[in-house]
Design a protein around this motif. Sequence first.
Motif, PDB file in Angstrom:
ATOM      1  N   PRO A   1       6.666   7.849  -0.709  1.00 49.81           N
ATOM      2  CA  PRO A   1       5.315   7.602  -0.197  1.00 49.81           C
ATOM      3  C   PRO A   1       5.352   6.794   1.090  1.00 49.81           C
ATOM      4  O   PRO A   1       6.293   6.031   1.348  1.00 49.81           O
ATOM      5  N   GLY A   2       4.304   6.954   1.914  1.00 52.30           N
ATOM      6  CA  GLY A   2       4.131   6.050   3.037  1.00 52.30           C
ATOM      7  C   GLY A   2       3.841   4.661   2.496  1.00 52.30           C
ATOM      8  O   GLY A   2       3.123   4.514   1.500  1.00 52.30           O
TER       9      GLY A   2
ATOM     10  N   VAL B   1       0.850  -1.190   0.000  1.00 51.33           N
ATOM     11  CA  VAL B   1       0.000   0.000   0.000  1.00 51.33           C
ATOM     12  C   VAL B   1       0.881   1.235   0.000  1.00 51.33           C
ATOM     13  O   VAL B   1       1.780   1.367   0.851  1.00 51.33           O
ATOM     14  N   PHE B   2       0.659   2.142  -0.954  1.00 50.00           N
ATOM     15  CA  PHE B   2       1.412   3.394  -1.053  1.00 50.00           C
ATOM     16  C   PHE B   2       0.479   4.564  -0.750  1.00 50.00           C
ATOM     17  O   PHE B   2      -0.591   4.684  -1.363  1.00 50.00           O
ATOM     18  N   ASN B   3       0.877   5.436   0.150  1.00 46.12           N
ATOM     19  CA  ASN B   3       0.124   6.646   0.466  1.00 46.12           C
ATOM     20  C   ASN B   3       0.878   7.848  -0.099  1.00 46.12           C
ATOM     21  O   ASN B   3       1.915   8.247   0.422  1.00 46.12           O
TER      22      ASN B   3
ATOM     23  N   GLY C   1       1.958   9.514   5.725  1.00 43.09           N
ATOM     24  CA  GLY C   1       1.822  10.200   4.457  1.00 43.09           C
ATOM     25  C   GLY C   1       3.139  10.332   3.726  1.00 43.09           C
ATOM     26  O   GLY C   1       4.198   9.889   4.189  1.00 43.09           O
ATOM     27  N   GLN C   2       3.068  10.956   2.565  1.00 41.98           N
ATOM     28  CA  GLN C   2       4.260  11.168   1.744  1.00 41.98           C
ATOM     29  C   GLN C   2       5.193  12.169   2.416  1.00 41.98           C
ATOM     30  O   GLN C   2       4.751  13.170   2.977  1.00 41.98           O
TER      31      GLN C   2
END
Length: 672
Positions: free
Chosen positions: A600-601, A531-533, A586-587
């Motif tokens: 990214p997170g 998962v990328f935030n 977050g990023q």
Amino acid sequence: MKAVEIKTGMKIPWDARYSLSLLILLSSIIFLCNGQDYGTPSEDGAGGVEPPPEMAHCNGIFMSYSFGSREREYPHVKNVTAQSWAFKASAMIVNAGKEELKGWQMFIGFRHKELIVSATGAAPMDGDYPLDASNGTTFVGSPNTDLKTSIETAGDFTQISTNIEITGTFFGVEKSVTPMPRTIKLTNDGWECPAAVRKGGNMHVCCKRNPKIKVQTGPKTKFAPRRYGDLNMVYDVLQAFDSNYLAQVTIDNDNPLGRLDRWNLTWEWTRGEFINTMRGAYTYKRDPSECIYSKAGRYYKDLDFSQVMNCQKKPAISDLPPERKDDNVTGKLPFCCKNGTLLSPIMDPSKARSMFQLQVFKLPPDLNRTALYPPQNWKIDGVLNPQYKCGPPVRVDPTPFPDSSGLPAVTYAIASWQVVCNITKPKAQATRCCVSFSAFYNNSAVPCNTCACGCNNIDTDTCNADRNPLLLPPNALLVPFDNRTLVAKAWAKHNHMPIPKKLPCPDNCGVSINWHVNTDYRNGWTARLTVFNWREFAFEDWFVAVEMGKAGPGFENVYSFNGTRVPPNNRTVMFQGLPGLNYLVGQVNGTNPLRDPPVPGKQQSVISFTKKNINGLNIPEGDGFPTKLFFNGEECALPKHFPKKSSGHRHGISVLMSIVFAAVAAFVLMMG
């Protein structure tokens, strides 16, 4: 001719006297006939519309639809299918049977790309106006939700019927053709409707109760029974005075895959009301001038409007942050102050409810205790969550509450209304998260779709919003889209793929998820979920739900997340962070902001599946990829294709090419 003399001294000829007497007699007959015709709809009942004669043969629920008029709209175009027309139509529903119909629901099967702009006497269940009714829409009563019988009302047409005046737009119908719906029917449980009968611009149907269908009505209610929805909101009036009342709003998330983060609730006051004070929530705008220069300011001349919460017709309401929970003025309310977070009931039932209270001031002519009207046109949304469509407020039996004294007694609300909201599938390029696919047997990753989350704010002169995305090496998914150009071109050149002059536009999604098929062996297989935030804020208590289709029942274990099967079919698995890892950051900028791109997170885990008792499972042919994927309840956009296994094995890459792509990636990171 002899005349008759009356007291005024006037003399009326016999022929005139005869004519006058005849006129008086005829007027009396007409008056008596109208006075006895209590079955004719009045202006207050069905809008003065005469019911069709076919209604006399119906012993159930009679419904009709009549096309009124249309007018060509701008712009005027030569293409008939693209020309829009404004139209007016009317619909009627009448209880001609001997059983009261509670919470009536009338479906009109529009089929000409209709856009409903307004409707009197009813409200659509599918959302707010203007409403896309291309596939039909269901109307419910507003404010008359129930249809009593003629027997219990002595034929009072205002209580047994509702007339709906519809205004809207349709497309693509020649002027010689009357645009009629495909069907009209009653959608209440236990009722059956034959095919509607059409005659020109009119159609009607008579629906009857099916005695073979047993409807689970539950306990008998005075008002409409409460309905199930993905998100249920209740508007309870707790105290009532002549000029104001205290209301409580309760929001319940009842869908196992539902979720709201930083919810924002709006509605519309229709009778000039305003919010004086609130507890457990607040409004974004607090402008005393809006109150002073309104009807409220002219009526409440001695009220200090600088202390009033909100006088907007359509206020925007949000939950309070957790630090206000124990505030003596704005807090001290159960289920409040969670920063607008409503979790799935599977994750934590205690966090699946929000609550706030508001003191509402009324205006003439509603200055009595019983003049209570809920706000209309409810809408709720958040930063990343399912998209909800809310129906109108429906009067239900008063909500019971435990007695505040602690005694084993029950206290009831003065009046209660329920608003039911259901999750809708996001339209193309309207989602807020996307998915990329990759596999161990293919070197290329299939990235998120072009404009998966919209391209409204993108300069499409520099990119192509209609072209499929370019395949990428999997490690490029870690790089922000703006920094992928060199890698994408180098990868396309190495794999002999065409490079368009105008590259595809980005996906513009704040959250992206990669599903990678990791291994495939005789008794099972594994996948890796990442998962990328890409947003600047974090997601607390995040979750991902994956619907796996045929492979779903084979879920065995997940190693860095918590995994929960979602009943009833167990083909969907919900993943959430372990304690201490439930915070998706977050990023952030790279270690050297001048040359490193943002990072990214990220959270990831490997997931194992078994093939036991699952026949015909073929991982490379698509069974190893999700059919649906949700992040925090939002359904994410899936790629149009998945990696193929071309020759039964992974294509090899020379050591030299590995060095080249590593150098390109390093150059991108340095020059970003």
